[in-house]
Design a protein around this motif. Structure first.
Motif, PDB file in Angstrom:
ATOM      1  N   UNK A   1       0.800  -1.222   0.000  1.00  0.00           N
ATOM      2  CA  UNK A   1       0.000   0.000   0.000  1.00  0.00           C
ATOM      3  C   UNK A   1       0.834   1.274   0.000  1.00  0.00           C
ATOM      4  N   UNK A   2       2.142   1.169   0.233  1.00  0.00           N
ATOM      5  CA  UNK A   2       2.993   2.359   0.255  1.00  0.00           C
ATOM      6  C   UNK A   2       4.380   1.985  -0.232  1.00  0.00           C
ATOM      7  N   UNK A   3       5.003   2.918  -0.958  1.00  0.00           N
ATOM      8  CA  UNK A   3       6.346   2.657  -1.479  1.00  0.00           C
ATOM      9  C   UNK A   3       7.120   3.957  -1.576  1.00  0.00           C
ATOM     10  N   UNK A   4       8.434   3.831  -1.551  1.00  0.00           N
ATOM     11  CA  UNK A   4       9.316   4.986  -1.689  1.00  0.00           C
ATOM     12  C   UNK A   4      10.552   4.550  -2.479  1.00  0.00           C
TER      13      UNK A   4
ATOM     14  N   UNK B   1      -4.012   2.497   0.783  1.00  0.00           N
ATOM     15  CA  UNK B   1      -3.002   3.166   1.601  1.00  0.00           C
ATOM     16  C   UNK B   1      -3.346   4.615   1.838  1.00  0.00           C
ATOM     17  N   UNK B   2      -3.878   5.271   0.824  1.00  0.00           N
ATOM     18  CA  UNK B   2      -4.274   6.671   0.976  1.00  0.00           C
ATOM     19  C   UNK B   2      -5.380   6.819   1.997  1.00  0.00           C
ATOM     20  N   UNK B   3      -6.327   5.902   1.990  1.00  0.00           N
ATOM     21  CA  UNK B   3      -7.426   5.974   2.958  1.00  0.00           C
ATOM     22  C   UNK B   3      -6.905   5.891   4.385  1.00  0.00           C
ATOM     23  N   UNK B   4      -5.884   5.090   4.586  1.00  0.00           N
ATOM     24  CA  UNK B   4      -5.310   4.963   5.932  1.00  0.00           C
ATOM     25  C   UNK B   4      -4.607   6.256   6.352  1.00  0.00           C
ATOM     26  N   UNK B   5      -3.849   6.860   5.439  1.00  0.00           N
ATOM     27  CA  UNK B   5      -3.139   8.096   5.749  1.00  0.00           C
ATOM     28  C   UNK B   5      -4.115   9.253   5.964  1.00  0.00           C
ATOM     29  N   UNK B   6      -5.152   9.314   5.140  1.00  0.00           N
ATOM     30  CA  UNK B   6      -6.117  10.409   5.234  1.00  0.00           C
ATOM     31  C   UNK B   6      -6.843  10.411   6.570  1.00  0.00           C
ATOM     32  N   UNK B   7      -6.897   9.269   7.239  1.00  0.00           N
ATOM     33  CA  UNK B   7      -7.587   9.178   8.526  1.00  0.00           C
ATOM     34  C   UNK B   7      -6.748   9.700   9.686  1.00  0.00           C
TER      35      UNK B   7
ATOM     36  N   UNK C   1       3.560   8.407   7.342  1.00  0.00           N
ATOM     37  CA  UNK C   1       3.234   7.419   6.316  1.00  0.00           C
ATOM     38  C   UNK C   1       4.043   6.146   6.512  1.00  0.00           C
ATOM     39  N   UNK C   2       5.310   6.298   6.828  1.00  0.00           N
ATOM     40  CA  UNK C   2       6.155   5.122   7.023  1.00  0.00           C
ATOM     41  C   UNK C   2       5.674   4.284   8.204  1.00  0.00           C
ATOM     42  N   UNK C   3       5.308   4.956   9.291  1.00  0.00           N
ATOM     43  CA  UNK C   3       4.890   4.253  10.494  1.00  0.00           C
ATOM     44  C   UNK C   3       3.488   3.666  10.390  1.00  0.00           C
ATOM     45  N   UNK C   4       2.738   4.068   9.376  1.00  0.00           N
ATOM     46  CA  UNK C   4       1.357   3.610   9.241  1.00  0.00           C
ATOM     47  C   UNK C   4       1.234   2.229   8.620  1.00  0.00           C
ATOM     48  N   UNK C   5       2.356   1.702   8.100  1.00  0.00           N
ATOM     49  CA  UNK C   5       2.294   0.442   7.383  1.00  0.00           C
ATOM     50  C   UNK C   5       3.305  -0.544   7.951  1.00  0.00           C
TER      51      UNK C   5
END
Length: 310
Positions: A131-134, A177-183, A194-198
Motif C-alpha cells: 500500500x505504500x512505497x518509496x 493506503x491513501x485511505x489509511x493516511x487520510x484518517x 506514512x512510514x509508520x502507518x504500514x
C-alpha cells in the motif's frame, strides 16, 4: 499508450490504472522546482514520458511569495493550484481534492525524480498487499562539512533508515493506503507518519526507483532537520496508535564492530548530534510547538546550484 495496458519490464506484466497522480506541495520553491518538473515532464525522449495522458502532475503552491507559480506554469501537463495558506499538510489535502487517480505520489519540490521512477513506484503499490512505497535515496555528500558527512555516513546505515519510507521526499500510495493516511490527524512530518502507518509487509523501498535528496550543508541546518524529525516522532506517538521508529543500541554496536577505526569517531559524533537534537526537541514538545517548520535552506541552495550546473 503505456498506462492502462500491461507493461512489461524485468518484472512480471502488470495492469496499471488509467491515471497516476503526482502531488507536489511547494512553498517558495522557485529555485529548485524546475529541476523536479524537468525530470517528470520534460523528458521527451523517454517512452514513459509525462506527455502520456495517464500521468498528471499537480503543483500546490501554498503561501508562496516568490515565483513558484510562474516556474510551474512553464511546464506542459502541470496543473498549478494556489492557496494563500503556507501549510504542507493542507496543501497535500488540497492536492487530493484535485487529483484524479491512483496510485498517487506525494513528492517534495526540492528532490530529483524521473518519470521512470514514478512508474516503478506505481507498479510497486499496484502489487497485492503493498500500500505504500518509496524510492532508493541518493544523498550527495560532496561539499558537505565533516560534521554533516559523518552524521549521514552513520544515519544512512541504520536499519530503520534503510527500511523506512521517511527522509526520501517521495511517498507512493495505493487507494487503500491513501485511505489509511487520510484518517490520521494533521502531523508535521507526513513522510514519517506514512512510514509508520504500514507494516514492513505493506510497504516497499523500490531499489530500481531512485530519488536525489540533497543533505544540509551546515551543522545548524542538520540540527534543524533532526529536531523536526524527533518532534514529529513524539507527535505521532501522542496523536496516533502508530509504533515508534527508534534506533537501538544494538544497531550502533553492530556498526562499531563492523569497522571500529572508521565508524568509531563517526558514531561518537552521531550520538552527540542526536543528543543535542533530542534536547531541543524536548523543549519544543514541552511547549506544545508542533507547527514551527524548521526549514533547511542550505540543502535548497545546494540543489539550486546543482540545477544551474546542468
Amino acid at each position: 499508450m503505456i498506462f492502462g495496458n500491461a507493461w512489461t519490464s524485468h518484472d512480471a506484466p502488470l495492469i496499471l490504472p488509467s491515471v497516476i497522480s503526482v502531488v507536489v506541495p511547494a512553498h517558495n520553491e522557485a529555485a529548485v522546482l524546475g529541476r523536479l518538473l524537468s525530470g517528470l515532464v520534460a523528458d521527451s525522449l523517454s517512452e514513459l514520458s509525462a506527455q502520456a495522458d495517464g500521468l498528471e502532475v499537480l503543483v500546490v503552491a501554498n503561501g508562496c511569495s516568490d515565483e513558484t507559480v510562474e516556474v510551474a506554469a512553464k511546464y506542459p501537463n502541470v496543473r498549478v493550484i494556489e492557496t494563500p495558506v503556507p501549510n504542507k499538510h493542507r496543501a497535500l489535502r488540497l492536492g487530493d481534492e484535485h487529483a484524479a487517480g491512483f496510485p498517487r505520489l506525494y513528492v517534495d519540490a526540492d528532490v530529483e525524480l524521473t518519470t521512470d521512477a514514478v512508474l516503478s513506484l506505481a507498479r510497486a503499490v499496484s502489487q497485492p498487499g503493498v500500500h505504500a512505497a518509496a524510492p532508493k535515496r541518493i544523498t550527495p555528500l560532496d561539499g558537505c562539512p565533516w560534521t554533516v558527512r559523518w552524521y549521514y555516513q552513520i544515519w544512512e546505515r541504520l536499519p530503520v533508515v534503510q527500511q523506512g519510507l521517511f527522509g526520501r521526499g517521495v511517498i507512493a500510495l495505493s487507494a487503500q493506503g491513501h485511505a489509511r493516511i487520510a484518517a490520521l490527524p494533521e502531523l508535521m512530518g507526513d513522510d514519517l507518519a506514512a512510514s509508520l502507518s504500514f507494516t514492513p509487509q505493506e510497504r516497499s523501498v523500490v531499489e530500481r526507483a531512485q530519488v536525489v535528496v540533497y543533505p544540509p550543508r551546515t551543522l545548524g541546518d542538520l540540527l534543524r532537520r533532526r529536531v523536526r524529525s524527533m518532534t514529529v516522532t513524539t507527535q505521532a506517538a501522542d496523536q496516533t496508535q502508530l509504533p515508534g521508529s527508534r534506533t537501538s543500541k544494538a544497531d550502533l554496536r553492530d556498526l562499531l564492530r563492523e569497522a571500529p577505526l572508521r565508524n568509531g569517531p563517526r558514531l561518537a559524533w552521531f550520538v552527540i548530534v542526536t543528543a543535542i537534537a533530542r534536547s531541543r526537541a524536548r523543549r519544543a514538545v514541552k511547549a506544545g510547538d508542533f507547527t514551527t517548520w524548521l526549514r533547511d535552506e542550505s540543502s535548497r541552495a545546494a540543489a539550486a546550484a546543482a540545477t544551474e550546473r546542468k
